[in-house]
Design a protein around this motif. Structure first.
Motif, mmCIF file in Angstrom:
data_model
loop_
_atom_site.group_PDB
_atom_site.id
_atom_site.type_symbol
_atom_site.label_atom_id
_atom_site.label_comp_id
_atom_site.label_asym_id
_atom_site.label_seq_id
_atom_site.Cartn_x
_atom_site.Cartn_y
_atom_site.Cartn_z
ATOM 1 N N ASP A 45 0.870 -1.110 0.014
ATOM 2 C CA ASP A 45 -0.058 -0.038 0.038
ATOM 3 C C ASP A 45 0.935 1.175 0.045
ATOM 4 O OD1 ASP A 45 -2.264 -1.833 0.142
ATOM 5 O OD2 ASP A 45 -2.770 -1.011 2.203
ATOM 6 N N ARG A 46 0.344 2.196 -0.569
ATOM 7 C CA ARG A 46 1.134 3.630 -0.488
ATOM 8 C C ARG A 46 0.578 4.407 0.315
ATOM 9 N NH1 ARG A 46 3.669 3.722 -5.776
ATOM 10 N NH2 ARG A 46 4.753 1.691 -5.874
ATOM 11 N N ALA A 47 1.164 5.513 0.772
ATOM 12 C CA ALA A 47 0.932 6.626 2.040
ATOM 13 C C ALA A 47 1.571 7.896 1.738
ATOM 14 C CB ALA A 47 1.099 5.938 3.281
ATOM 15 N N PHE A 48 0.781 8.882 1.722
ATOM 16 C CA PHE A 48 1.392 10.027 1.821
ATOM 17 C C PHE A 48 2.047 10.499 3.275
ATOM 18 C CE2 PHE A 48 -1.876 11.516 -1.604
ATOM 19 C CZ PHE A 48 -1.029 11.525 -2.523
ATOM 20 N N PHE A 49 3.147 11.095 3.114
ATOM 21 C CA PHE A 49 3.896 11.309 4.402
ATOM 22 C C PHE A 49 3.431 12.986 4.691
ATOM 23 C CE2 PHE A 49 7.477 10.674 7.511
ATOM 24 C CZ PHE A 49 7.422 11.820 8.065
ATOM 25 N N TYR A 50 2.468 13.229 5.768
ATOM 26 C CA TYR A 50 2.173 14.695 5.878
ATOM 27 C C TYR A 50 2.822 15.129 7.071
ATOM 28 C CZ TYR A 50 -1.048 18.177 6.607
ATOM 29 O OH TYR A 50 -1.836 19.581 6.777
ATOM 30 N N HIS A 51 3.562 16.329 6.852
ATOM 31 C CA HIS A 51 4.120 17.201 7.974
ATOM 32 C C HIS A 51 3.118 17.829 8.729
ATOM 33 C CE1 HIS A 51 8.693 17.338 6.656
ATOM 34 N NE2 HIS A 51 8.421 16.046 7.087
ATOM 35 N N SER A 52 2.678 17.411 9.874
ATOM 36 C CA SER A 52 1.628 18.249 10.548
ATOM 37 C C SER A 52 2.038 19.261 11.626
ATOM 38 C CB SER A 52 0.569 17.389 11.402
ATOM 39 O OG SER A 52 1.279 16.602 12.386
ATOM 40 N N ASN A 53 1.309 20.270 12.003
ATOM 41 C CA ASN A 53 1.657 21.254 12.913
ATOM 42 C C ASN A 53 2.694 22.288 12.094
ATOM 43 O OD1 ASN A 53 -0.149 20.306 14.865
ATOM 44 N ND2 ASN A 53 1.439 19.133 15.802
ATOM 45 N N GLU A 54 3.752 21.845 11.994
ATOM 46 C CA GLU A 54 4.758 22.656 11.170
ATOM 47 C C GLU A 54 4.800 22.356 9.679
ATOM 48 O OE1 GLU A 54 8.750 22.412 13.050
ATOM 49 O OE2 GLU A 54 7.782 22.595 15.162
ATOM 50 N N VAL A 61 5.888 10.413 -0.577
ATOM 51 C CA VAL A 61 5.218 9.197 -0.828
ATOM 52 C C VAL A 61 5.915 7.878 -0.107
ATOM 53 C CG1 VAL A 61 4.192 7.448 -2.057
ATOM 54 C CG2 VAL A 61 3.946 9.874 -2.566
ATOM 55 N N MET A 62 5.422 7.171 0.857
ATOM 56 C CA MET A 62 5.900 5.970 1.380
ATOM 57 C C MET A 62 5.106 4.697 0.892
ATOM 58 S SD MET A 62 5.926 7.485 5.338
ATOM 59 C CE MET A 62 3.983 7.613 5.511
ATOM 60 N N GLU A 63 5.971 3.554 0.821
ATOM 61 C CA GLU A 63 5.167 2.169 0.712
ATOM 62 C C GLU A 63 5.171 1.542 2.244
ATOM 63 O OE1 GLU A 63 5.454 -0.879 -2.521
ATOM 64 O OE2 GLU A 63 7.086 -0.877 -1.372
ATOM 65 N N ILE A 64 3.897 0.994 2.345
ATOM 66 C CA ILE A 64 3.999 0.010 3.526
ATOM 67 C C ILE A 64 5.004 -1.165 3.350
ATOM 68 C CG2 ILE A 64 2.334 -1.468 5.173
ATOM 69 C CD1 ILE A 64 1.911 1.906 5.029
ATOM 70 N N ALA A 65 5.721 -1.516 4.496
ATOM 71 C CA ALA A 65 6.986 -2.552 4.290
ATOM 72 C C ALA A 65 6.409 -3.752 5.048
ATOM 73 C CB ALA A 65 8.083 -2.011 4.462
ATOM 74 N N LYS A 66 5.711 -3.499 6.317
ATOM 75 C CA LYS A 66 5.256 -4.526 7.175
ATOM 76 C C LYS A 66 3.826 -4.283 7.802
ATOM 77 C CE LYS A 66 7.031 -7.196 11.022
ATOM 78 N NZ LYS A 66 7.914 -7.527 11.973
ATOM 79 N N THR A 67 3.064 -5.199 7.731
ATOM 80 C CA THR A 67 1.708 -4.797 8.224
ATOM 81 C C THR A 67 1.734 -4.872 9.799
ATOM 82 O OG1 THR A 67 1.342 -7.221 8.270
ATOM 83 C CG2 THR A 67 0.516 -6.012 6.473
ATOM 84 N N ALA A 68 0.504 -4.419 10.468
ATOM 85 C CA ALA A 68 0.603 -3.865 11.728
ATOM 86 C C ALA A 68 0.852 -5.010 12.770
ATOM 87 C CB ALA A 68 -1.012 -3.751 12.098
ATOM 88 N N VAL A 82 3.227 -0.087 11.979
ATOM 89 C CA VAL A 82 3.536 -0.764 10.594
ATOM 90 C C VAL A 82 4.771 -0.034 10.627
ATOM 91 C CG1 VAL A 82 1.072 -0.738 9.875
ATOM 92 C CG2 VAL A 82 2.539 1.241 9.447
ATOM 93 N N GLU A 83 5.648 -0.694 9.439
ATOM 94 C CA GLU A 83 6.788 -0.325 8.950
ATOM 95 C C GLU A 83 6.509 0.449 7.568
ATOM 96 O OE1 GLU A 83 9.983 -3.044 9.573
ATOM 97 O OE2 GLU A 83 9.120 -3.552 11.567
ATOM 98 N N VAL A 84 7.229 1.393 7.223
ATOM 99 C CA VAL A 84 7.123 2.160 5.937
ATOM 100 C C VAL A 84 8.789 2.419 5.384
ATOM 101 C CG1 VAL A 84 5.076 3.197 6.715
ATOM 102 C CG2 VAL A 84 7.277 4.375 7.247
ATOM 103 N N THR A 85 8.808 2.510 4.227
ATOM 104 C CA THR A 85 9.752 2.816 3.212
ATOM 105 C C THR A 85 9.451 4.061 2.563
ATOM 106 O OG1 THR A 85 9.323 1.414 1.616
ATOM 107 C CG2 THR A 85 10.951 0.473 3.389
ATOM 108 N N PRO A 86 10.378 5.150 2.184
ATOM 109 C CA PRO A 86 10.173 5.819 1.621
ATOM 110 C C PRO A 86 10.317 5.672 0.067
ATOM 111 C CG PRO A 86 12.644 6.344 2.188
ATOM 112 C CD PRO A 86 11.791 4.963 2.987
ATOM 113 N N LEU A 87 9.248 6.278 -0.714
ATOM 114 C CA LEU A 87 9.626 5.930 -2.190
ATOM 115 C C LEU A 87 9.706 7.087 -2.988
ATOM 116 C CD1 LEU A 87 6.271 3.743 -3.044
ATOM 117 C CD2 LEU A 87 8.652 2.987 -2.782
ATOM 118 N N MET A 88 9.373 8.345 -2.974
ATOM 119 C CA MET A 88 9.633 9.667 -3.323
ATOM 120 C C MET A 88 9.265 10.852 -2.626
ATOM 121 S SD MET A 88 6.831 9.298 -6.591
ATOM 122 C CE MET A 88 6.676 7.345 -6.560
ATOM 123 N N ALA A 89 9.865 11.771 -2.931
ATOM 124 C CA ALA A 89 9.581 13.109 -2.535
ATOM 125 C C ALA A 89 8.729 13.730 -3.321
ATOM 126 C CB ALA A 89 10.830 14.237 -2.349
#
Length: 137
Positions: A45-54, A61-68, A82-89
């Motif tokens: 699965d893919r996930a956006f990495f969102y900087h919150s507050n600041e 974009v990250m990829e889910i590398a290991k399930t819960a 979960v574990e994630v790996t970076p894919l692209m900025a």
């Protein structure tokens, strides 16, 4: 494949730290709805990495590398990580203001449930946000 948005305060853990680490455990989620979203994630699965507050912006974009599995930082043993790996900025970070300004994203979880730290992203939203970020979906 499912799509997600995952938030982190950059002073706690930033996109640049994930890129440097190459892989990391996404810990500290203590909201039941967000934790259920972590439980629903599958490898690939893919996930956006969102900087919150600041910053308040999608930065990569990250990829889910290991399930819960049990969150090692949770002493109650109720929450998961979960574990994630970076894919692209993101070529162009997508700000919260830009998301709110686009009428096509009025129902996007970041707008509707702004405090939720892990949220699903619908296919059409994913495609729009990738286009706004200047990256391939």
């Amino acid at each position: 494949m499912a799509y997600w948005l995952m938030k982190s305060e950059p002073y706690e853990y930033s996109w640049s730290q994930l890129v440097a680490d190459g892989r990391n455990v996404w810990t500290g989620v203590r909201n039941y709805q967000a934790a259920n979203n972590l439980r629903a994630m599958q490898v690939g699965d893919r996930a956006f990495f969102y900087h919150s507050n600041e910053g308040r912006e999608i930065v990569g974009v990250m990829e889910i590398a290991k399930t819960a599995y049990p969150d090692p930082t949770d002493e109650t043993a109720r929450f998961v990580a979960v574990e994630v790996t970076p894919l692209m900025a993101a070529v162009t970070p997508v700000t919260l203001a830009a998301v709110k300004a686009d009428p096509r994203l009025v129902d996007f979880s970041l707008v509707r449930q702004s405090r939720l730290s892990v949220a699903p992203v619908r296919d059409g939203e994913w495609a729009m946000l990738c286009e706004m970020a200047g990256i391939s979906a």
